[in-house]
Design an enzyme around this catalytic site. Structure first.
Site, PDB file in Angstrom:
ATOM      1  N   THR A 169     -12.029  44.266 -10.805  1.00 48.76           N
ATOM      2  CA  THR A 169     -10.825  45.025 -11.136  1.00 48.76           C
ATOM      3  C   THR A 169     -10.344  44.586 -12.512  1.00 48.76           C
ATOM      4  O   THR A 169     -10.532  43.445 -12.905  1.00 48.76           O
ATOM      5  CB  THR A 169      -9.702  44.734 -10.133  1.00 48.76           C
ATOM      6  OG1 THR A 169      -9.365  43.348 -10.224  1.00 48.76           O
ATOM      7  CG2 THR A 169     -10.141  45.043  -8.717  1.00 48.76           C
ATOM      8  N   GLU A 171     -10.972  48.612  -4.853  1.00 48.67           N
ATOM      9  CA  GLU A 171     -11.140  47.968  -3.545  1.00 48.67           C
ATOM     10  C   GLU A 171     -11.477  48.965  -2.440  1.00 48.67           C
ATOM     11  O   GLU A 171     -11.741  48.560  -1.304  1.00 48.67           O
ATOM     12  CB  GLU A 171      -9.841  47.227  -3.171  1.00 48.67           C
ATOM     13  CG  GLU A 171      -9.559  45.971  -3.988  1.00 48.67           C
ATOM     14  CD  GLU A 171      -8.816  46.256  -5.290  1.00 48.67           C
ATOM     15  OE1 GLU A 171      -8.804  47.425  -5.731  1.00 48.67           O
ATOM     16  OE2 GLU A 171      -8.250  45.309  -5.860  1.00 48.67           O
ATOM     17  N   LYS A 197      13.802  46.444  -3.904  1.00 48.62           N
ATOM     18  CA  LYS A 197      13.993  46.074  -2.506  1.00 48.62           C
ATOM     19  C   LYS A 197      15.462  45.710  -2.318  1.00 48.62           C
ATOM     20  O   LYS A 197      15.871  44.598  -2.582  1.00 48.62           O
ATOM     21  CB  LYS A 197      13.066  44.921  -2.137  1.00 48.62           C
ATOM     22  CG  LYS A 197      11.592  45.332  -2.228  1.00 48.62           C
ATOM     23  CD  LYS A 197      10.620  44.180  -2.337  1.00 48.62           C
ATOM     24  CE  LYS A 197       9.198  44.700  -2.504  1.00 48.62           C
ATOM     25  NZ  LYS A 197       8.725  44.722  -3.918  1.00 48.62           N
ATOM     26  N   TRP A 211      13.923  50.342   0.600  1.00 49.03           N
ATOM     27  CA  TRP A 211      13.205  50.426  -0.661  1.00 49.03           C
ATOM     28  C   TRP A 211      13.716  51.603  -1.479  1.00 49.03           C
ATOM     29  O   TRP A 211      13.895  52.706  -0.947  1.00 49.03           O
ATOM     30  CB  TRP A 211      11.715  50.593  -0.411  1.00 49.03           C
ATOM     31  CG  TRP A 211      11.062  49.302  -0.012  1.00 49.03           C
ATOM     32  CD1 TRP A 211      11.673  48.097   0.201  1.00 49.03           C
ATOM     33  CD2 TRP A 211       9.666  49.105   0.213  1.00 49.03           C
ATOM     34  NE1 TRP A 211      10.752  47.154   0.552  1.00 49.03           N
ATOM     35  CE2 TRP A 211       9.503  47.736   0.574  1.00 49.03           C
ATOM     36  CE3 TRP A 211       8.537  49.908   0.155  1.00 49.03           C
ATOM     37  CZ2 TRP A 211       8.261  47.179   0.860  1.00 49.03           C
ATOM     38  CZ3 TRP A 211       7.309  49.364   0.449  1.00 49.03           C
ATOM     39  CH2 TRP A 211       7.167  48.006   0.791  1.00 49.03           C
TER      40      TRP A 211
END
Lengths: 549, 549
Positions: free
Chosen positions: A187, A332, A444, A449
């Site tokens: 990555t 991933e 948060k 959220w």
């Protein structure tokens, strides 16, 4: 009770065998920029893959699971390495040629690559790195390019064609455990060292089957796939392997990724499916507006990597008759996790809301949303959480290097093994994913959220606002609260209280920022994205002039 | 080097989960014959599968890998058992309701089935067998039918709907090893006892992915699949599992397999893909000629089970615009092994020779031809050998019963584990299979093989010949030689010497039979195929009047 079925592993050697025999007449067309594209049949690719494996084993002494790196564009020779290296039991490590030099050096050393296969055109990039690449014994150069830049380097230098010439086309591909590593891709994380994902033979095989299914692209030998997305980037979204498995011909753009040659190769070679990030398609769209090329052969243009502007999707469809297909995934996830095919039974206009989502999860990909407290949220299209995924082509760890154990950072993998994607959004009752933010950018606030992106979009709808960035800042009572940083247009008259009132009509009251800052410009990363790290640091350092509104 | 991917097993519970959530609005439509088809969403099927699993475990005490049999037509309740039974870890045993009573009794006892799920309409078939079915503790009856025929039987009798009512829809599906058995299907061999093939979760999952791919049927939620082929026959060619995985709606014909209701359900429910043996399609074609039903919704009609007459394929396409797709497989191959999609780039007329073959092998299916001496033959379209196959959904043994080991008869499995299909034919250089005979009917003459079917077809082209059967008979010099048994048409004048001359112009000289017999009729099996065993026995017993010509 055990079944009575044969225990046949799903391996890259089987993809190689099937494509080069049953689909031996399918073609790999590599764009050369000189008006004479290079054509090679799947049967020839298979034979040359056998020769390459012989050369790697017999001449370069490659054994076991040693890593073979590629620093190459999308072309037929790269495809041959894609097939030969894993099929012989070694591990293909695709080097992202857009990484900074220090990161390239890091990943070659971390993977302990023994051989680098490189396009001649990329030698100027490779040569300066070689002194720091201790594990590399051989450099194999393919295609045109000035070899003299390698003079005096420590690794032995080989010409690809000379190296494989005269060797047998048949190679005794070993029977491997399907869970062995086949390919390694790092990555390009913006923080910390790059992290390696080691795809297995099994994950590549299953991902290829899925890519060829009706739920995905349903490609057949009657199709030609154009992977504009690079083969060094998550295996070009898995399309080369998928194409070889299904006998779908491949149009490889090599280094000709600019709008003009892309338009030319689409017009002349008539691919049916193509895949790239939105910026490529935006460029192509502008090219088509001026150049008048015919791209009507495309039945599907797959867009992923970042959210696609709806106007781009509409323009492709309405002006050029090309259907854009939104997809979501990451390194991933091999990468295909969801594809925005609409449900059955809708009109074209009713399909749009579905097509603008990140899509519906594919079979074999399980998804859940983790809420602020780690609780699993319902698929109600409203509850916002971090997307976690599980499945046979989803990473469960990162590669620890030649001497290290695989590692599972807590922020990347849940205790029960699901991948934490870092993407935040909602899932509708019928399984469509809509991403609203990155987890690191979410605010948060008191167990709820708040999406920074939603606040930014609402603010940027104000006629006086040129740009707006919202970041989380610490708050004694709520944990975090949003800070809105706004760039006004020249000559704009709006004040912050007016902007807050504007916002109050568009978002829930508890989401409204109390802290506001007028700034000259939103800081950007090297690829033009908002760099929110910088804003958070400036706030922490007291460098922003903040008003309580 | 192990990969870093998650190790997620491919299980039927994942097919169940994906279909009933992501594709929860897809439909299972069961034909009822009363003008009101029964409709149930995939979400409901999933919930009812959960209830069924609870009932089997909590009420009937099903544990571990116990076998649950079904004696059912193609309908929604059968589909629920297809999903629930393997997903809970038990093994689904589909009973072929066309087997003779002694064979049905044999397979239930061999599998040691604990429970039989049965359609009420099939109780008259089941009831007389029950006294001999020692392992069966429970009979669960679904749908209309006279239950009184079960009065006094030893197993406990339950009503399906009452049994599952009020139980939870959510079931804690266990995480199983993908190589565990999921479903059991016995071959209806004409010789010896039926032999059981135990499909694994893995084989069903992979076969489903393949069935949904562009190489196969590319079905999506926009499709409706009509499996006319019974669910007790090789899992209805894997189509129900494949449909649930891809969200393809299913049209289930239940017991209405006659041409008139088939034509009616196709016209009214508009399926896009259908599958059956040639006799079904022949009947439908005749029905369509008289009935005027519209079957144009079908984009593909899959034919397998035996060779399809070319005229049938042409008629479907030219009269009804429905494309017929030839496929090859058998119980031991799950069953899809090859599908006759033509190569790319041909005209419709050029495609025909490819479409009349048994097809091109699918990815994951490896094929080879074994010659008379066991040697592997080239794919040259000429060399004739027995087809052997290998792959993750191909059987490697037969089920040995509750107390037995799996067994591998020599005539069914090669020493290196490939399945000997018993089919004889050629493979073209581009991988198309053409079957010419069954291995047991081939004449093995001096190290060469002579196809009995080719000689028969050549003979039956003679205007005076009504039927002709060719069988192998022992020969001192050549090992075996062909014996031609001919049925002349009424009033025909041809003599055997004339027939031999006719044949000599059509086949190679060394293939010409020396032994000839005029007979009244070719003996037939119960399903109307030539019964060559009988001819060989009659010859051996001296019952045939044979001329040397």
């Amino acid at each position: 009770m055990l079944s009575t079925m044969q225990d046949i592993p799903l391996t890259v050697s089987r993809i190689l065998r099937h494509g080069s025999t049953i689909h031996g007449s399918s073609q790999v067309i590599t764009w050369t920029g000189d008006g004479a594209p290079h054509r090679r049949s799947f049967a020839e690719v298979g034979a040359r893959a056998g020769r390459l494996a012989h050369a790697l084993r017999d001449e370069l002494g490659v054994r076991g699971d040693q890593r073979i790196a590629t620093l190459m564009w999308n072309n037929a020779v790269h495809l041959e390495a894609y097939l030969a290296v894993p099929a012989m039991g070694a591990v293909l490590h695709t080097l992202n040629l857009r990484l900074p030099a220090d990161q390239l050096t890091f990943i070659v050393n971390h993977a302990a690559d023994r051989v680098i296969l490189v396009d001649g055109s990329l030698l100027p990039l490779l040569a300066p790195l070689l002194p720091a690449l201790d594990s590399v014994d051989h450099v194999v150069v393919s295609g045109p390019g000035d070899r003299s830049v390698l003079d005096g380097c420590r690794p032995r230098v080989h010409d690809h064609e000379e190296l494989i010439a005269g060797r047998p086309a048949a190679y005794p591909w070993p029977e491997l455990d399907e869970r062995e590593a086949a390919a390694l891709c790092y990555t390009s994380g913006t923080t910390g060292d790059p992290k390696g994902v080691a795809y297995s033979h099994r994950s590549i095989y299953l991902h290829s089957m899925q890519a060829n299914s009706g739920e995905s692209f349903a490609t057949t030998p009657h199709d030609i796939t154009l992977p504009v997305v690079p083969m060094f980037h998550v295996n070009a979204w898995g399309l080369p392997h998928a194409a070889f498995l299904s006998g779908t011909s491949l149009l490889m753009p090599d280094r000709f990724l600019q709008p003009a040659p892309l338009a030319e190769m689409i017009e002349s070679e008539r691919p049916t499916v193509a895949a790239a990030v939105p910026t490529i398609w935006q460029g192509l769209l502008e090219e088509l507006a001026s150049g008048g090329r015919d791209v009507s052969s495309l039945r599907a243009v797959v867009i992923g990597g970042s959210a696609c502007p709806p106007a781009l999707m509409r323009d492709f469809e309405e002006i050029h008759g090309v259907r854009v297909l939104h997809a979501w995934g990451m390194t991933e996830t091999s990468p295909i996790g969801s594809i925005a095919h609409p449900p059955a039974g809708l009109t074209a206009e009713e399909e749009w809301p579905y097509r603008l989502t990140q899509g519906r999860f594919l079979s074999s990909v399980e998804a859940r949303l983790a809420g602020p407290g780690g609780d699993v949220l319902p698929w109600d299209g409203k509850s916002t959480g971090e997307l976690e995924v599980r499945g046979p082509w989803i990473a469960g760890a990162y590669y620890g290097g030649a001497d290290g154990e695989p590692f599972r950072p807590e922020d990347k993998f849940s205790p029960d093994g699901w991948l934490r994607t870092g993407d935040v959004g909602t899932i509708s009752p019928d399984g469509y994913l809509t991403l609203t933010d990155r987890a690191k950018d979410v605010i948060k606030s008191g167990g709820e959220w708040i999406s920074s992106v939603e606040l930014e979009n609402a603010l940027m709808a104000h006629p006086d606002v040129a740009e707006a960035a919202v970041v989380a800042v610490p708050d004694e009572r709520w944990g975090e609260r949003p800070l809105a940083s706004v760039v006004l247009r020249e000559g704009a008259s709006a004040d912050l209280a007016g902007l807050k009132s504007f916002l109050a009509e568009r978002v829930a009251r508890w989401q409204l920022p109390e802290r506001w800052s007028l700034i000259e410009a939103v800081p950007k990363t090297s690829v033009g994205k908002f760099d929110k790290k910088v804003l958070r640091r400036r706030y922490a350092d007291g460098e922003l002039e903040v008003s309580e509104v």
